[in-house]
Enzyme design. Structure first.
Site, mmCIF file in Angstrom:
data_model
loop_
_atom_site.group_PDB
_atom_site.id
_atom_site.type_symbol
_atom_site.label_atom_id
_atom_site.label_comp_id
_atom_site.label_asym_id
_atom_site.label_seq_id
_atom_site.Cartn_x
_atom_site.Cartn_y
_atom_site.Cartn_z
ATOM 1 N N HIS A 63 0.862 -1.184 0.000
ATOM 2 C CA HIS A 63 0.000 0.000 0.000
ATOM 3 C C HIS A 63 0.895 1.230 0.000
ATOM 4 O O HIS A 63 1.870 1.270 0.763
ATOM 5 C CB HIS A 63 -0.889 0.002 1.243
ATOM 6 C CG HIS A 63 -1.938 1.060 1.192
ATOM 7 N ND1 HIS A 63 -3.191 0.842 0.676
ATOM 8 C CD2 HIS A 63 -1.887 2.367 1.547
ATOM 9 C CE1 HIS A 63 -3.869 1.973 0.740
ATOM 10 N NE2 HIS A 63 -3.104 2.907 1.256
ATOM 11 N N PRO A 75 -1.785 7.066 17.795
ATOM 12 C CA PRO A 75 -1.967 6.249 16.580
ATOM 13 C C PRO A 75 -1.959 7.089 15.298
ATOM 14 O O PRO A 75 -2.199 6.583 14.224
ATOM 15 C CB PRO A 75 -3.330 5.592 16.782
ATOM 16 C CG PRO A 75 -4.035 6.422 17.763
ATOM 17 C CD PRO A 75 -3.009 7.126 18.581
#
Ligand code: APR
Length: 388
Positions: free
Chosen positions: A68, A290
């Site tokens: 990706h 995150p």
């Protein structure tokens, strides 16, 4: 050698030590099924793949992982995409759900004869200032016991026994509360974009991260203290659509929301990462917000550095690697922290009195405009976004 925790850090460390002939045991408070089912981040940096390949631990991710290398930014000033695989060092992510990576690591460790004690909770680490540290444990049936080793590796996360056992003053804790909270969602729906989506909106941030062809992770910035089930599914999808400007850029593919959790974005770093014969790695060592999906990648990197240092000491009698362990990992940790902080500031308006937040908001828009137009800024972004 006693390792606390069967997460990415503990299992990479266990595999590498076992492969070098170091006798070790992993103490894990959860059951094997719980460890293998825990769905977490799934973006592996190129370096993480290289580490796993180096030690024969990448077979699963090569078979089922997917490369990706595109992310898309949406804001009040429009949208742009970055094919970061063609920028910076040309590195790409491998999307591979973490519970699959952990299952691979666990299976390979056990198949090679590695020892894991499931359902065994570490309570405290004792005598880390000596050379025979011990770990007091409570087994699943309530019995207490103790494990001894030459070293103890604390890979049991931010709430684990390793952190709790550090004597006052042994380490400094650098902590930053970013003042931002995200409602993290897992939806049983195919991805709505073929890219990681970052949406900046005056109502708050929204994020879209593909997991598998059937499951997609979304994030919605929310007020601090919002209970996870405060919003109905309809309200969640409407808010996601609004912030991701679905009207302009296409509808989101909706589905049942199968997991929710609110995370208050904060970061911390312990310094040093060693207290005598107790060594810290992964979330036990430092916690990242995150925003840049780097936690598991740092955990794998630190586990390899620690394994090399422990093998040098236990097999080759050289304490050099362990002496350098903390400084070497902290250099990587602070770079990851810095990038994670930069990403947070890029994606969120700064809270504060109107005048200041207006100023901060203009800085944010300008930062995003540079990322959308300047090649050197894009190269810097790509190098740090995928790198560890
Ligand atoms: N005794 C035994 N095991 C424990 C204890 C304890 N007292 N406390 C926690 N554990 C176990 C947890 O059950 C978990 O399996 O330690 C393991 C810690 O794993 P992670 O939280 O995954 O931490 P780490 O290996 O450092 O990985 C860090 O990976 O989970 C992702 O993105 C996440 O940033 C995080 C990264």
């Amino acid at each position: 050698m006693v390792i606390l925790g069967a997460g990415p850090a503990g299992l990479v460390l266990g595999n590498l030590l076992h492969a070098s002939g170091v006798d070790c045991v992993v103490l894990e408070r959860s059951t094997r099924a719980q460890v293998q089912a825990r769905s977490r981040a799934g973006f592996l940096a190129a370096n993480t793949v290289r580490v796993l390949e180096r030690h024969g631990l990448a077979e699963g991710l090569h078979r089922r992982g997917r490369e990706h290398a595109t992310c898309e930014f949406r804001s009040e000033d429009g949208r742009f995409r970055l094919d970061y695989g063609t920028l910076g060092r040309g590195e790409r992510h491998t999307v591979y759900p973490q519970h699959e990576l952990v299952t691979d690591l666990l299976t390979q460790y056990l198949d090679a004869g590695g020892r894991v004690r499931f359902g065994t909770e570490a309570l405290t680490v004792r005598d880390a200032d000596g050379d025979r540290p011990s770990v007091a444990v409570r087994e699943a049936d309530g019995r207490t016991g103790s494990w001894q080793g030459r070293y103890v590796a604390g890979c049991d996360g931010r709430h684990g026994a390793a952190r709790r056992s550090l004597p006052p003053g042994a380490v400094r804790r650098h902590h930053l509360d970013h003042g931002v909270s995200w409602l993290g969602l897992l939806a049983e729906a195919p991805p709505s974009l073929d890219a990681v989506g970052y949406a900046v909106h005056r109502r708050g941030f929204a994020g879209h991260m593909a997991r598998t062809p059937e499951v997609t992770r979304y994030y919605l910035q929310c007020e601090r203290g919002t209970p996870p089930d405060a919003w109905s599914e309809d309200r969640i999808w409407d808010e996601l659509s609004l912030r991701m400007r679905a009207e302009e850029y296409g509808p989101l593919r909706r589905g049942r929301i199968v997991h929710r959790a609110v995370v208050d974005l904060e970061s911390d770093v312990l310094e040093p990462l060693r207290h005598g014969t107790l060594l810290l790695a992964g979330d036990a060592a430092s916690l990242l917000s995150p925003s840049a999906a780097k936690g598991a990648n740092l955990a794998v990197l630190e586990a390899e550095i620690l394994a090399r240092a422990l093998v040098d000491d236990l097999v080759h009698g050289s304490a050099e690697g362990l002496a350098r362990y903390s400084a070497q990992c902290l250099a990587h940790i602070w770079r990851a922290q810095e990038f994670s902080q930069w990403m947070l500031r890029l994606l969120h308006g700064a809270p504060g009195p109107d005048g200041e937040s207006m100023f901060q908001d203009s800085l944010r828009r300008s930062r995003l405009a540079s990322l959308g137009t300047s090649r050197s800024c894009q190269d810097w972004f790509a190098e740090h976004y995928v790198g560890v």
